[in-house]
Scaffold this motif. Sequence first.
Motif, PDB file in Angstrom:
ATOM      1  N   PRO A 177       0.784  -1.243   0.000  1.00 39.58           N
ATOM      2  CA  PRO A 177       0.000   0.000   0.000  1.00 39.58           C
ATOM      3  C   PRO A 177       0.815   1.292   0.000  1.00 39.58           C
ATOM      4  O   PRO A 177       0.252   2.368   0.201  1.00 39.58           O
ATOM      5  CB  PRO A 177      -0.790  -0.126   1.299  1.00 39.58           C
ATOM      6  CG  PRO A 177       0.146  -0.842   2.211  1.00 39.58           C
ATOM      7  CD  PRO A 177       0.883  -1.821   1.350  1.00 39.58           C
ATOM      8  N   ASN A 178       2.118   1.220  -0.192  1.00 40.45           N
ATOM      9  CA  ASN A 178       2.929   2.436  -0.343  1.00 40.45           C
ATOM     10  C   ASN A 178       3.296   2.572  -1.810  1.00 40.45           C
ATOM     11  O   ASN A 178       4.182   1.871  -2.304  1.00 40.45           O
ATOM     12  CB  ASN A 178       4.182   2.350   0.532  1.00 40.45           C
ATOM     13  CG  ASN A 178       3.846   2.309   2.007  1.00 40.45           C
ATOM     14  OD1 ASN A 178       3.216   3.220   2.518  1.00 40.45           O
ATOM     15  ND2 ASN A 178       4.255   1.235   2.680  1.00 40.45           N
ATOM     16  N   VAL A 179       2.592   3.443  -2.506  1.00 40.24           N
ATOM     17  CA  VAL A 179       2.644   3.460  -3.962  1.00 40.24           C
ATOM     18  C   VAL A 179       3.269   4.750  -4.480  1.00 40.24           C
ATOM     19  O   VAL A 179       3.392   5.742  -3.763  1.00 40.24           O
ATOM     20  CB  VAL A 179       1.230   3.312  -4.553  1.00 40.24           C
ATOM     21  CG1 VAL A 179       0.618   1.983  -4.153  1.00 40.24           C
ATOM     22  CG2 VAL A 179       0.328   4.474  -4.123  1.00 40.24           C
ATOM     23  N   SER A 180       3.643   4.703  -5.730  1.00 41.55           N
ATOM     24  CA  SER A 180       4.097   5.892  -6.438  1.00 41.55           C
ATOM     25  C   SER A 180       2.884   6.575  -7.042  1.00 41.55           C
ATOM     26  O   SER A 180       2.131   5.970  -7.806  1.00 41.55           O
ATOM     27  CB  SER A 180       5.085   5.500  -7.541  1.00 41.55           C
ATOM     28  OG  SER A 180       5.465   6.627  -8.296  1.00 41.55           O
ATOM     29  N   THR A 181       2.663   7.810  -6.690  1.00 40.12           N
ATOM     30  CA  THR A 181       1.502   8.537  -7.177  1.00 40.12           C
ATOM     31  C   THR A 181       1.970   9.791  -7.893  1.00 40.12           C
ATOM     32  O   THR A 181       2.848  10.504  -7.397  1.00 40.12           O
ATOM     33  CB  THR A 181       0.545   8.872  -6.016  1.00 40.12           C
ATOM     34  OG1 THR A 181      -0.578   9.591  -6.503  1.00 40.12           O
ATOM     35  CG2 THR A 181       1.236   9.681  -4.938  1.00 40.12           C
ATOM     36  N   GLY A 182       1.440  10.047  -9.089  1.00 46.82           N
ATOM     37  CA  GLY A 182       2.020  11.091  -9.912  1.00 46.82           C
ATOM     38  C   GLY A 182       1.040  11.973 -10.646  1.00 46.82           C
ATOM     39  O   GLY A 182      -0.120  11.624 -10.853  1.00 46.82           O
ATOM     40  N   VAL A 183       1.540  13.128 -11.037  1.00 46.89           N
ATOM     41  CA  VAL A 183       0.834  14.062 -11.910  1.00 46.89           C
ATOM     42  C   VAL A 183       1.445  13.926 -13.295  1.00 46.89           C
ATOM     43  O   VAL A 183       2.658  14.043 -13.459  1.00 46.89           O
ATOM     44  CB  VAL A 183       0.971  15.514 -11.394  1.00 46.89           C
ATOM     45  CG1 VAL A 183       0.367  16.488 -12.390  1.00 46.89           C
ATOM     46  CG2 VAL A 183       0.316  15.666 -10.030  1.00 46.89           C
ATOM     47  N   LEU A 184       0.622  13.664 -14.295  1.00 44.86           N
ATOM     48  CA  LEU A 184       1.094  13.494 -15.667  1.00 44.86           C
ATOM     49  C   LEU A 184       0.917  14.798 -16.440  1.00 44.86           C
ATOM     50  O   LEU A 184      -0.158  15.408 -16.399  1.00 44.86           O
ATOM     51  CB  LEU A 184       0.318  12.380 -16.366  1.00 44.86           C
ATOM     52  CG  LEU A 184       0.410  10.990 -15.739  1.00 44.86           C
ATOM     53  CD1 LEU A 184      -0.466  10.005 -16.509  1.00 44.86           C
ATOM     54  CD2 LEU A 184       1.850  10.493 -15.714  1.00 44.86           C
ATOM     55  N   SER A 185       1.957  15.200 -17.143  1.00 45.24           N
ATOM     56  CA  SER A 185       1.864  16.458 -17.879  1.00 45.24           C
ATOM     57  C   SER A 185       2.706  16.400 -19.145  1.00 45.24           C
ATOM     58  O   SER A 185       3.855  15.959 -19.111  1.00 45.24           O
ATOM     59  CB  SER A 185       2.320  17.626 -17.005  1.00 45.24           C
ATOM     60  OG  SER A 185       3.556  17.349 -16.397  1.00 45.24           O
ATOM     61  N   PRO A 186       2.143  16.838 -20.267  1.00 48.49           N
ATOM     62  CA  PRO A 186       2.927  16.888 -21.504  1.00 48.49           C
ATOM     63  C   PRO A 186       3.875  18.082 -21.486  1.00 48.49           C
ATOM     64  O   PRO A 186       3.590  19.103 -20.866  1.00 48.49           O
ATOM     65  CB  PRO A 186       1.851  17.055 -22.588  1.00 48.49           C
ATOM     66  CG  PRO A 186       0.746  17.779 -21.901  1.00 48.49           C
ATOM     67  CD  PRO A 186       0.755  17.293 -20.475  1.00 48.49           C
ATOM     68  N   VAL A 187       4.979  17.944 -22.131  1.00 47.59           N
ATOM     69  CA  VAL A 187       5.946  19.031 -22.212  1.00 47.59           C
ATOM     70  C   VAL A 187       6.064  19.458 -23.669  1.00 47.59           C
ATOM     71  O   VAL A 187       6.352  18.645 -24.533  1.00 47.59           O
ATOM     72  CB  VAL A 187       7.316  18.588 -21.668  1.00 47.59           C
ATOM     73  CG1 VAL A 187       8.343  19.685 -21.862  1.00 47.59           C
ATOM     74  CG2 VAL A 187       7.198  18.225 -20.203  1.00 47.59           C
ATOM     75  N   GLY A 188       5.797  20.723 -23.915  1.00 44.85           N
ATOM     76  CA  GLY A 188       5.843  21.240 -25.282  1.00 44.85           C
ATOM     77  C   GLY A 188       4.537  21.105 -26.018  1.00 44.85           C
ATOM     78  O   GLY A 188       4.424  21.524 -27.169  1.00 44.85           O
ATOM     79  N   ASN A 189       3.527  20.531 -25.373  1.00 43.44           N
ATOM     80  CA  ASN A 189       2.212  20.372 -26.007  1.00 43.44           C
ATOM     81  C   ASN A 189       1.098  20.815 -25.066  1.00 43.44           C
ATOM     82  O   ASN A 189       0.025  20.226 -25.026  1.00 43.44           O
ATOM     83  CB  ASN A 189       1.990  18.911 -26.410  1.00 43.44           C
ATOM     84  CG  ASN A 189       2.876  18.486 -27.560  1.00 43.44           C
ATOM     85  OD1 ASN A 189       2.662  18.865 -28.706  1.00 43.44           O
ATOM     86  ND2 ASN A 189       3.884  17.698 -27.237  1.00 43.44           N
ATOM     87  N   GLU A 190       1.363  21.853 -24.268  1.00 39.13           N
ATOM     88  CA  GLU A 190       0.393  22.276 -23.261  1.00 39.13           C
ATOM     89  C   GLU A 190      -0.956  22.635 -23.862  1.00 39.13           C
ATOM     90  O   GLU A 190      -2.005  22.368 -23.258  1.00 39.13           O
ATOM     91  CB  GLU A 190       0.950  23.458 -22.462  1.00 39.13           C
ATOM     92  CG  GLU A 190       2.029  23.089 -21.455  1.00 39.13           C
ATOM     93  CD  GLU A 190       3.402  22.890 -22.085  1.00 39.13           C
ATOM     94  OE1 GLU A 190       4.317  22.435 -21.392  1.00 39.13           O
ATOM     95  OE2 GLU A 190       3.545  23.192 -23.299  1.00 39.13           O
ATOM     96  N   LYS A 191      -0.973  23.240 -25.025  1.00 38.66           N
ATOM     97  CA  LYS A 191      -2.247  23.643 -25.635  1.00 38.66           C
ATOM     98  C   LYS A 191      -3.084  22.431 -26.061  1.00 38.66           C
ATOM     99  O   LYS A 191      -4.296  22.552 -26.232  1.00 38.66           O
ATOM    100  CB  LYS A 191      -1.990  24.551 -26.838  1.00 38.66           C
ATOM    101  CG  LYS A 191      -1.424  25.909 -26.459  1.00 38.66           C
ATOM    102  CD  LYS A 191      -1.250  26.803 -27.678  1.00 38.66           C
ATOM    103  CE  LYS A 191      -0.703  28.165 -27.278  1.00 38.66           C
ATOM    104  NZ  LYS A 191      -0.516  29.055 -28.471  1.00 38.66           N
ATOM    105  N   ARG A 192      -2.430  21.290 -26.228  1.00 41.22           N
ATOM    106  CA  ARG A 192      -3.140  20.071 -26.602  1.00 41.22           C
ATOM    107  C   ARG A 192      -3.178  19.075 -25.455  1.00 41.22           C
ATOM    108  O   ARG A 192      -3.313  17.877 -25.670  1.00 41.22           O
ATOM    109  CB  ARG A 192      -2.467  19.416 -27.813  1.00 41.22           C
ATOM    110  CG  ARG A 192      -2.499  20.234 -29.083  1.00 41.22           C
ATOM    111  CD  ARG A 192      -2.128  19.386 -30.286  1.00 41.22           C
ATOM    112  NE  ARG A 192      -0.833  18.747 -30.155  1.00 41.22           N
ATOM    113  CZ  ARG A 192      -0.632  17.450 -29.987  1.00 41.22           C
ATOM    114  NH1 ARG A 192      -1.665  16.628 -29.889  1.00 41.22           N
ATOM    115  NH2 ARG A 192       0.588  16.948 -29.892  1.00 41.22           N
TER     116      ARG A 192
END
Length: 421
Positions: free
Chosen positions: A65-80
């Motif tokens: 129960p100790n997991v890796s939790t993340g925020v996913l974000s594109p780089v260079g394609n923010e408008k899409r």
Amino acid sequence: MRLDEYFEEIERDEAAERRELVKKKSYAITDYLEDVEHEFDRRVSDDALLGSTSPTIFVGRSSYPNVSTGVLSPVGNEKRAADFETGGHWYDRNFSIEDVFQHRTGLVNSTQRAAVDNVADAWNGFLGTQREVAIADKPVDVEIGLDGPLDVDFEVSEQDVSSPTGPRAQAKSATLTENPHVPQPVKKTLEDDDWHAAGAMNYLYNRGFDVYDINTILSAGALGEGANRRLVPTRWSITAVDDTVGKFLRGGLRNATSVDKTEVYYNEYLGNKFWIVLAPGSWEFELVEFKAPGSVWNPDPDRGMWIAADREGYEGRTSYVDETAGAYYAARLGVLEHLDEHDRQASVLVCRHVTPDYWGPTGVWQVRETVRDAFADEPGTAQSFGAALRELGPQLPVSLARLRRKSSLAAGVQSQLAEFG
């Protein structure tokens, strides 16, 4: 339309031919990865990633129960940014396997480790930002501070091309740089600490939220009774939502009228071919998968066709499926949505042929969307379930005899015919 005419129509369907992937496996994704890596190098400096836009989150299952939790974000394609979130729009735009991999590898996964429990009031810090991203109705601008360099490993070969992912980075912090808009139904589920997760999922589904939105919210620990809210690994949340919504739809069909004739639907996408047989009778469902040698889940060309099957009767299942995993719940949901729309129940057999053209796993979303879209066209019809199987036989990659040895529904038809004789 008679079933023999239906088969002829499928053979003439140029759109289906265009959807068929090329016979030769493609590793063009490797060229794209070099461009992605250069963009990461250009945008990341001084251990900080600034001005990103996050469309979604990811919760791992390793070391639960100790997991890796993340925020996913594109780089260079923010408008899409919205394009990078898995959903039915990938099917609508006829994404290829390469397209799917490009959108997945184009996401930075900024992570922290966290315990899955005691997250009901986690509205501050990294987990709070992650949850805000999950419940917002559009991508959110965030500022992410990185605790060290990006882990970029884009050395892709034939052996590991099946599962490329974007770079990972340990996150020091994640801060919203705008106020996200949260839909009112989501606010309602968040504010009610006495609402069971299943009820909240079904409520959101009935308010027009697709399963993609719901599984992200569930994954962030934002559904369920307050004291019991947990981070849910993304892979688990996808199946949990498909299963929960499927059970809800099935329950609504208990007193529905049966379909009055045997119908056969067909669709194909990303090297996966689906045959769906709806026959008169009370609800029962079976998924049979034929996995061709050389396909992603049966890579040994000398192994022969691998067949897997799972089923349920009128009362549904009480345990997780043994052989077909998340594909079972995704396919069942697509079928139940169709039956619910027409207020009908049926005895259902779904046959999935995973061809060698399916050279890299894209996720069960393609199963869900291909089954959903199969019902957009008129079906072929047959005099009975047994007649449909006999006519369908030549279209399948195995003999009817072998299908009957694996499929409870097909074997039941055989048994009935033998008793009649």
